[in-house]
Scaffold this motif. Sequence first.
Motif, PDB file in Angstrom:
ATOM      1  N   GLU A   1     -18.724   6.718   2.732  1.00 31.46           N
ATOM      2  CA  GLU A   1     -17.153   6.585   3.697  1.00 31.46           C
ATOM      3  C   GLU A   1     -17.235   6.394   5.000  1.00 31.46           C
ATOM      4  OE1 GLU A   1     -13.512   9.661   3.760  1.00 31.46           O
ATOM      5  OE2 GLU A   1     -14.885   9.951   2.291  1.00 31.46           O
ATOM      6  N   MET A   2     -18.113   7.216   5.547  1.00 35.60           N
ATOM      7  CA  MET A   2     -18.220   7.427   7.148  1.00 35.60           C
ATOM      8  C   MET A   2     -18.855   6.069   7.633  1.00 35.60           C
ATOM      9  SD  MET A   2     -20.305  10.211   9.211  1.00 35.60           S
ATOM     10  CE  MET A   2     -19.897  10.103  11.044  1.00 35.60           C
ATOM     11  N   ALA A   3     -19.626   5.416   7.101  1.00 40.86           N
ATOM     12  CA  ALA A   3     -20.290   4.072   7.453  1.00 40.86           C
ATOM     13  C   ALA A   3     -18.981   2.873   7.364  1.00 40.86           C
ATOM     14  CB  ALA A   3     -21.397   3.561   6.603  1.00 40.86           C
ATOM     15  N   GLU A   4     -18.167   3.140   6.599  1.00 43.89           N
ATOM     16  CA  GLU A   4     -16.991   2.210   6.309  1.00 43.89           C
ATOM     17  C   GLU A   4     -16.025   2.385   7.521  1.00 43.89           C
ATOM     18  OE1 GLU A   4     -13.461   0.585   3.229  1.00 43.89           O
ATOM     19  OE2 GLU A   4     -14.464   2.673   2.936  1.00 43.89           O
ATOM     20  N   ARG A   5     -15.669   3.698   7.874  1.00 43.14           N
ATOM     21  CA  ARG A   5     -14.779   4.010   8.727  1.00 43.14           C
ATOM     22  C   ARG A   5     -15.454   3.396  10.118  1.00 43.14           C
ATOM     23  NH1 ARG A   5     -11.381   8.269   7.898  1.00 43.14           N
ATOM     24  NH2 ARG A   5     -10.712   8.048   9.994  1.00 43.14           N
ATOM     25  N   LEU A   6     -16.860   3.854  10.257  1.00 36.43           N
ATOM     26  CA  LEU A   6     -17.350   3.278  11.762  1.00 36.43           C
ATOM     27  C   LEU A   6     -17.392   1.846  11.856  1.00 36.43           C
ATOM     28  CD1 LEU A   6     -20.173   6.067  11.910  1.00 36.43           C
ATOM     29  CD2 LEU A   6     -18.240   6.032  13.026  1.00 36.43           C
ATOM     30  N   GLU A   7     -17.845   1.189  10.841  1.00 37.07           N
ATOM     31  CA  GLU A   7     -17.752  -0.431  10.919  1.00 37.07           C
ATOM     32  C   GLU A   7     -16.278  -0.813  11.213  1.00 37.07           C
ATOM     33  OE1 GLU A   7     -19.388  -4.111  10.796  1.00 37.07           O
ATOM     34  OE2 GLU A   7     -20.456  -2.115  10.795  1.00 37.07           O
ATOM     35  N   THR A   8     -15.268  -0.280  10.599  1.00 41.36           N
ATOM     36  CA  THR A   8     -13.982  -0.737  10.881  1.00 41.36           C
ATOM     37  C   THR A   8     -13.687  -0.546  12.257  1.00 41.36           C
ATOM     38  OG1 THR A   8     -13.259  -0.266   8.457  1.00 41.36           O
ATOM     39  CG2 THR A   8     -11.421  -0.506  10.230  1.00 41.36           C
ATOM     40  N   GLN A   9     -13.820   0.807  12.727  1.00 39.47           N
ATOM     41  CA  GLN A   9     -13.731   1.185  14.035  1.00 39.47           C
ATOM     42  C   GLN A   9     -14.440   0.013  15.165  1.00 39.47           C
ATOM     43  OE1 GLN A   9     -14.582   5.112  14.327  1.00 39.47           O
ATOM     44  NE2 GLN A   9     -12.864   5.914  13.053  1.00 39.47           N
ATOM     45  N   GLU A  10     -15.429  -0.207  14.866  1.00 34.27           N
ATOM     46  CA  GLU A  10     -16.271  -1.193  15.552  1.00 34.27           C
ATOM     47  C   GLU A  10     -15.495  -2.521  15.899  1.00 34.27           C
ATOM     48  OE1 GLU A  10     -20.781  -3.177  16.094  1.00 34.27           O
ATOM     49  OE2 GLU A  10     -20.571  -1.439  14.684  1.00 34.27           O
ATOM     50  N   ARG A  11     -15.239  -2.840  14.709  1.00 39.55           N
ATOM     51  CA  ARG A  11     -14.398  -4.126  14.563  1.00 39.55           C
ATOM     52  C   ARG A  11     -13.322  -4.186  15.458  1.00 39.55           C
ATOM     53  NH1 ARG A  11     -15.199  -5.813   8.331  1.00 39.55           N
ATOM     54  NH2 ARG A  11     -17.678  -6.216   8.446  1.00 39.55           N
ATOM     55  N   THR A  12     -12.606  -3.106  15.161  1.00 37.58           N
ATOM     56  CA  THR A  12     -11.157  -2.906  15.981  1.00 37.58           C
ATOM     57  C   THR A  12     -11.729  -3.005  17.509  1.00 37.58           C
ATOM     58  OG1 THR A  12     -10.347  -1.777  14.077  1.00 37.58           O
ATOM     59  CG2 THR A  12      -9.403  -1.579  16.011  1.00 37.58           C
ATOM     60  N   ASN A  13     -12.676  -2.260  17.754  1.00 36.89           N
ATOM     61  CA  ASN A  13     -12.943  -2.020  19.182  1.00 36.89           C
ATOM     62  C   ASN A  13     -13.419  -3.598  19.656  1.00 36.89           C
ATOM     63  OD1 ASN A  13     -13.982  -0.449  21.633  1.00 36.89           O
ATOM     64  ND2 ASN A  13     -15.720  -1.878  21.291  1.00 36.89           N
ATOM     65  N   ARG A  14     -14.067  -4.338  18.634  1.00 40.40           N
ATOM     66  CA  ARG A  14     -14.444  -5.625  19.400  1.00 40.40           C
ATOM     67  C   ARG A  14     -13.171  -6.607  19.363  1.00 40.40           C
ATOM     68  NH1 ARG A  14     -18.753  -8.197  21.496  1.00 40.40           N
ATOM     69  NH2 ARG A  14     -19.916  -6.565  20.196  1.00 40.40           N
ATOM     70  N   ALA A  15     -12.124  -6.227  18.627  1.00 41.33           N
ATOM     71  CA  ALA A  15     -10.716  -6.790  19.038  1.00 41.33           C
ATOM     72  C   ALA A  15     -10.300  -6.721  20.061  1.00 41.33           C
ATOM     73  CB  ALA A  15     -10.028  -6.729  17.518  1.00 41.33           C
ATOM     74  N   LEU A  16     -10.277  -5.472  20.476  1.00 41.83           N
ATOM     75  CA  LEU A  16      -9.875  -5.036  21.829  1.00 41.83           C
ATOM     76  C   LEU A  16     -10.434  -5.516  22.786  1.00 41.83           C
ATOM     77  CD1 LEU A  16      -8.891  -1.207  20.987  1.00 41.83           C
ATOM     78  CD2 LEU A  16      -7.294  -3.112  21.647  1.00 41.83           C
ATOM     79  N   MET A  17     -11.780  -5.679  22.761  1.00 41.28           N
ATOM     80  CA  MET A  17     -12.741  -6.317  23.807  1.00 41.28           C
ATOM     81  C   MET A  17     -12.299  -7.599  24.106  1.00 41.28           C
ATOM     82  SD  MET A  17     -15.096  -5.748  25.753  1.00 41.28           S
ATOM     83  CE  MET A  17     -16.129  -4.412  25.323  1.00 41.28           C
ATOM     84  N   TYR A  18     -12.214  -8.680  22.777  1.00 42.86           N
ATOM     85  CA  TYR A  18     -11.761  -9.941  23.125  1.00 42.86           C
ATOM     86  C   TYR A  18     -10.283  -9.901  23.877  1.00 42.86           C
ATOM     87  CZ  TYR A  18     -15.626 -11.925  20.241  1.00 42.86           C
ATOM     88  OH  TYR A  18     -16.544 -12.568  19.749  1.00 42.86           O
ATOM     89  N   ARG A  19      -9.652  -9.211  23.475  1.00 46.53           N
ATOM     90  CA  ARG A  19      -8.207  -9.109  24.184  1.00 46.53           C
ATOM     91  C   ARG A  19      -8.320  -8.923  25.640  1.00 46.53           C
ATOM     92  NH1 ARG A  19      -3.767  -4.039  22.970  1.00 46.53           N
ATOM     93  NH2 ARG A  19      -2.837  -4.444  25.293  1.00 46.53           N
ATOM     94  N   VAL A  20      -9.170  -7.853  25.985  1.00 46.79           N
ATOM     95  CA  VAL A  20      -9.404  -7.605  27.493  1.00 46.79           C
ATOM     96  C   VAL A  20     -10.196  -8.925  28.212  1.00 46.79           C
ATOM     97  CG1 VAL A  20     -10.672  -6.475  28.919  1.00 46.79           C
ATOM     98  CG2 VAL A  20      -9.470  -5.405  27.316  1.00 46.79           C
TER      99      VAL A  20
END
Length: 459
Positions: A43-62
Amino acid sequence: MGEFITGAGARERFRVLLDAVDDAYAQMREVPSDAVGNAFRVEMAERLETQERTNRALMYRVFGELADPPDEVGLVNDVIDSLWARLRIPPTEIKRRMKMAARIRPRRSLLGPPLPPELPLVADAVTVGAVGQDHLRVIATAMNRLPSCVSAEERSEVEASLVREARKNDAEIVKTAARHVDEIFNPDGDFDEADRARRRGMVMGPQGPDGGSRLSGWIDPETRCYVEAATAAVRPGRHLPDGTVEDSRDDRSASQRCHDGIKLGLKAGIASGGLGSHRGHPVTVIARTTLAELDQAAHAVTNPDIPMPPPARTGGDTALPMRDLIRMATDAIHYLAVFDDHSDRPLYLGRQKRIATTDQRIICYARDGGCTRPNCTESGYHSEVHHSPDWDPIGATDADKLFFACGPDHARVTKGQWQTTVTDSGRLAWSNGTRPPDINHAHHPEELLHTDPDPPECC
């Protein structure tokens, strides 16, 4: 309508949120996880993976806004320098992120509201963290491969299908789906000239420990014809790597003969002189070494007790083994820059002319290796000659006042964005006004092996 917020307010809110994320990660690092059980770890791995992907999306925005700022006029080269210094990622990765951001971020129009992203469905999936970087790479490649005859509606359908698979499966499954897309939309391989021109390209990877480099990519039909003809000349027993042209024993595989055929064709093309000139000298191989190393290599060829010196360096900053250099010197047309004081070639021309001579460019190859701006990896083959001090009003076209600078960096010196000075050791130091003058170590890796090349300033 959304809440109006000023630039200062947005900056403060972002800082608070980023601090909260940093604090949350710091707390999680302190909490032990050795007794939580594997079910929770999944469960923790899934949450961290989603957070990493969300962070990547914000990085592309910046990165998208850094490349094309909606609120100010930005200089992309200066931004890349700043990102390189603070993030410590190579400029090629910075540019890749900017290009990808341009495809999945809303596009600005001169008049009217913003335009949707080039890949809107991919953009939505990236924003919510539903797909990862590996999915994004596969989908972008698949969309690039679609023939030009595919309609906009069909492209949207393909994008939707690939994104749907990416939300459910890993990137390898999406890659399989992409291959099926190729079969559906182009079962007969019916690509037109525009498709072939868009797809063509070769990528030469970095040199490996053995000096070899991986070559990959796509060649068009005309290029394939030339490769086939050159390979045919290297039939079994002919044009061996040691230079033998007569029929003799040959243990090479078909792929090795294809490699040797391409080398034969390139060598013949350069030797013909038909490739014209490049920055004032014939298109050819340029190698740099020292007189002592060249002498040692000449003896090592015939005496196994003498060790072979380190490789020479080419104008492309490639490591060229000394055995290869000596073999090439026997039958190839190339310039060899040797550190030798016994030369009557005109290296010092003062103000007789502004354009650097071939000899002076050779000195730049030997001393600089490539662009002298700190952290720039552009090779000498793709660099211009820069005067320091400037030609106008007092600069002289002397070998010790000429240095390599790639085109973009040379232009930035001309515009006053960078300043250059010659050090006591004869190297060119650069400064943009925010840091002390510094030299480039990228083309002199040996300087990084012994001591800190940039010791802290003495108080």
